[in-house]
Design an enzyme around this catalytic site. Structure first.
Site, PDB file in Angstrom:
ATOM      1  N   LYS A   7       6.429  -1.993   1.831  1.00 42.28           N
ATOM      2  CA  LYS A   7       5.264  -1.417   2.529  1.00 42.28           C
ATOM      3  C   LYS A   7       4.071  -2.354   2.393  1.00 42.28           C
ATOM      4  CE  LYS A   7       3.172   3.163   3.218  1.00 42.28           C
ATOM      5  NZ  LYS A   7       3.274   3.145   4.676  1.00 42.28           N
ATOM      6  N   ARG A  19       8.024   4.064  -4.827  1.00 43.85           N
ATOM      7  CA  ARG A  19       8.146   3.075  -3.746  1.00 43.85           C
ATOM      8  C   ARG A  19       7.150   1.928  -3.969  1.00 43.85           C
ATOM      9  NH1 ARG A  19       7.580   5.172   2.274  1.00 43.85           N
ATOM     10  NH2 ARG A  19       5.419   5.352   1.622  1.00 43.85           N
ATOM     11  N   GLU A  77      12.032   2.410  14.237  1.00 40.90           N
ATOM     12  CA  GLU A  77      11.188   3.517  13.765  1.00 40.90           C
ATOM     13  C   GLU A  77       9.924   3.546  14.598  1.00 40.90           C
ATOM     14  OE1 GLU A  77       9.817   2.772   9.692  1.00 40.90           O
ATOM     15  OE2 GLU A  77       9.879   0.622  10.090  1.00 40.90           O
ATOM     16  N   ARG A 101      -7.805 -20.595  -1.729  1.00 43.37           N
ATOM     17  CA  ARG A 101      -6.769 -20.438  -0.719  1.00 43.37           C
ATOM     18  C   ARG A 101      -5.668 -21.490  -0.851  1.00 43.37           C
ATOM     19  NH1 ARG A 101      -5.074 -21.960   4.330  1.00 43.37           N
ATOM     20  NH2 ARG A 101      -4.111 -20.287   5.550  1.00 43.37           N
ATOM     21  N   TYR A 116       0.826  -1.206   0.000  1.00 51.29           N
ATOM     22  CA  TYR A 116       0.000   0.000   0.000  1.00 51.29           C
ATOM     23  C   TYR A 116       0.856   1.250   0.000  1.00 51.29           C
ATOM     24  CZ  TYR A 116       0.828   0.937   5.029  1.00 51.29           C
ATOM     25  OH  TYR A 116       1.395   1.233   6.240  1.00 51.29           O
TER      26      TYR A 116
HETATM   27  N1  PDD Z   1       2.872   4.958   7.365  1.00 51.23           N
HETATM   28  N2  PDD Z   1       7.576   3.790   8.823  1.00 51.23           N
HETATM   29  C1  PDD Z   1       6.455   3.054   8.825  1.00 51.23           C
HETATM   30  C2  PDD Z   1       6.475   1.746   9.510  1.00 51.23           C
HETATM   31  C3  PDD Z   1       5.292   3.538   8.201  1.00 51.23           C
HETATM   32  O1  PDD Z   1       4.185   2.795   8.196  1.00 51.23           O
HETATM   33  C4  PDD Z   1       5.315   4.815   7.583  1.00 51.23           C
HETATM   34  C5  PDD Z   1       4.115   5.383   6.892  1.00 51.23           C
HETATM   35  C6  PDD Z   1       6.511   5.553   7.613  1.00 51.23           C
HETATM   36  C7  PDD Z   1       6.644   6.903   6.970  1.00 51.23           C
HETATM   37  O2  PDD Z   1       6.658   6.816   5.567  1.00 51.23           O
HETATM   38  P1  PDD Z   1       6.121   8.015   4.661  1.00 51.23           P
HETATM   39  O3  PDD Z   1       6.889   9.231   5.063  1.00 51.23           O
HETATM   40  O4  PDD Z   1       6.432   7.561   3.292  1.00 51.23           O
HETATM   41  O5  PDD Z   1       4.643   8.166   4.930  1.00 51.23           O
HETATM   42  C8  PDD Z   1       7.630   5.003   8.228  1.00 51.23           C
HETATM   43  C9  PDD Z   1       1.655   5.397   6.699  1.00 51.23           C
HETATM   44  C10 PDD Z   1       1.447   6.860   6.757  1.00 51.23           C
HETATM   45  C11 PDD Z   1       0.492   4.586   7.239  1.00 51.23           C
HETATM   46  O6  PDD Z   1       0.683   3.408   7.427  1.00 51.23           O
HETATM   47  O7  PDD Z   1      -0.615   5.132   7.420  1.00 51.23           O
END
Ligand code: PDD
Length: 283
Positions: A147, A52, A179, A100, A33
């Site tokens: 992601k 990304r 993070e 599945r 996503y």
């Molecule tokens: N999350 N680290 C993680 C684990 C994240 O899920 C996100 C973003 C970031 C920051 O990435 P970016 O600057 O590209 O948004 C770092 C989004 C916002 C979410 O899951 O809603």
């Protein structure tokens, strides 16, 4: 008027927007996503989000649901149809619906869902007052650079943080912060150096991170990309997080220890302002 959602080629009222129970996103979290922010009705830094997305798909050998350059016009259509001025556009690609079974199914088209969420990004109390975070063990898998939609660990962490009276969690692995649960984490040392973990498979390569670090360097601020411990964070002058849905939030408390004088620090405040100025100029 109900929100209009995009699902596999159709723009539908959210009540009618449906995905198969056999969708591998639902059964295996086999999906990726992106969350792009919207200011003044315009997507911010969306080309970087699309790059990304392409990388995440490639790492999982997942076929794009349609040529990737056809996705931003759909995102913009969602912004338009929902009259979105400020908020986020969420997009999710999954490996599609199939009976599945663990291996990748053959001859299946990936699914694409895109929806918007309204949110006041500019006048945000969390940004004005700063947030508190607690540290928690990082129990996520080892490819956090992709992601994926497997967000159970971050959801548990965020809830545990709320239960502990904090706003968010900073995740710890091998004694060092990776993070935040859904954002990148930074401290500012007492001599004014911005410290954030270096890019690797251990963290998501934040789009906001890249933009904010570029702004910091442009301003002549010192940046060190290295790991830091919770103990170093307790002693920091200030701290902050970045993500597409928060931009820059100052962090004023970590594990109950107040940073500086407990109000948003000058570096976080400045970087937030610079980021918003740049985003609005782009919009
Ligand atoms: N999350 N680290 C993680 C684990 C994240 O899920 C996100 C973003 C970031 C920051 O990435 P970016 O600057 O590209 O948004 C770092 C989004 C916002 C979410 O899951 O809603």
């Amino acid at each position: 008027m109900s929100r209009i959602v995009y699902v596999n080629g159709a723009y539908l009222p959210e009540e009618e927007a449906k995905i198969s129970v056999f969708d591998r996103g639902f059964l295996f979290a086999d999906g990726v996503y992106e969350v792009s922010s919207v200011l003044a009705g315009k997507l911010i830094d969306n080309a970087a989000h699309m790059a990304r997305l392409e990388r995440s798909l490639g790492e999982l050998k997942m076929a794009p649901p349609l040529p990737l350059d056809e996705i931003p016009p759909i995102q913009r259509e969602i912004v338009e149809r929902n009259g979105l001025d400020q908020g986020t556009v969420y997009l999710q690609v999954t490996r599609g619906a199939a009976d599945r079974d663990f291996p990748f199914p053959k001859g299946v088209t990936s699914s694409l869902v895109i929806f918007s969420q309204e949110r006041n990004l500019l006048e945000d109390p969390a940004a004005a007052h700063g947030i508190s975070v607690v540290t928690l063990p990082d129990i996520r898998w080892q490819r956090r650079d992709i992601k994926t939609v497997q967000l159970l660990a971050p959801a548990l962490a965020k809830q545990a943080a709320l239960d502990a009276g904090a706003k968010d969690a900073w995740l710890v692995e091998d004694g060092h912060i990776t993070e935040g649960s859904s954002n990148n984490a930074y401290i500012v040392t007492l001599d004014g150096t911005i410290v954030t973990r270096a890019l690797s498979n251990a963290i998501l390569h934040g789009i906001t991170r890249r933009a904010v670090l570029a702004l910091a360097e442009r301003e002549g601020l010192k940046v060190e990309e290295r790991s830091f411990t919770p103990e170093e964070a307790y002693e920091a002058g200030e701290a902050f997080i970045t993500s597409a849905s928060t931009f820059v939030y100052p962090v004023v408390k970590i594990d109950g220890r107040i940073l500086g004088n407990g109000v948003p620090g000058p570096v976080a405040t400045k970087l937030r302002q610079l980021y918003i100025e740049m985003a609005l100029a782009e919009a």
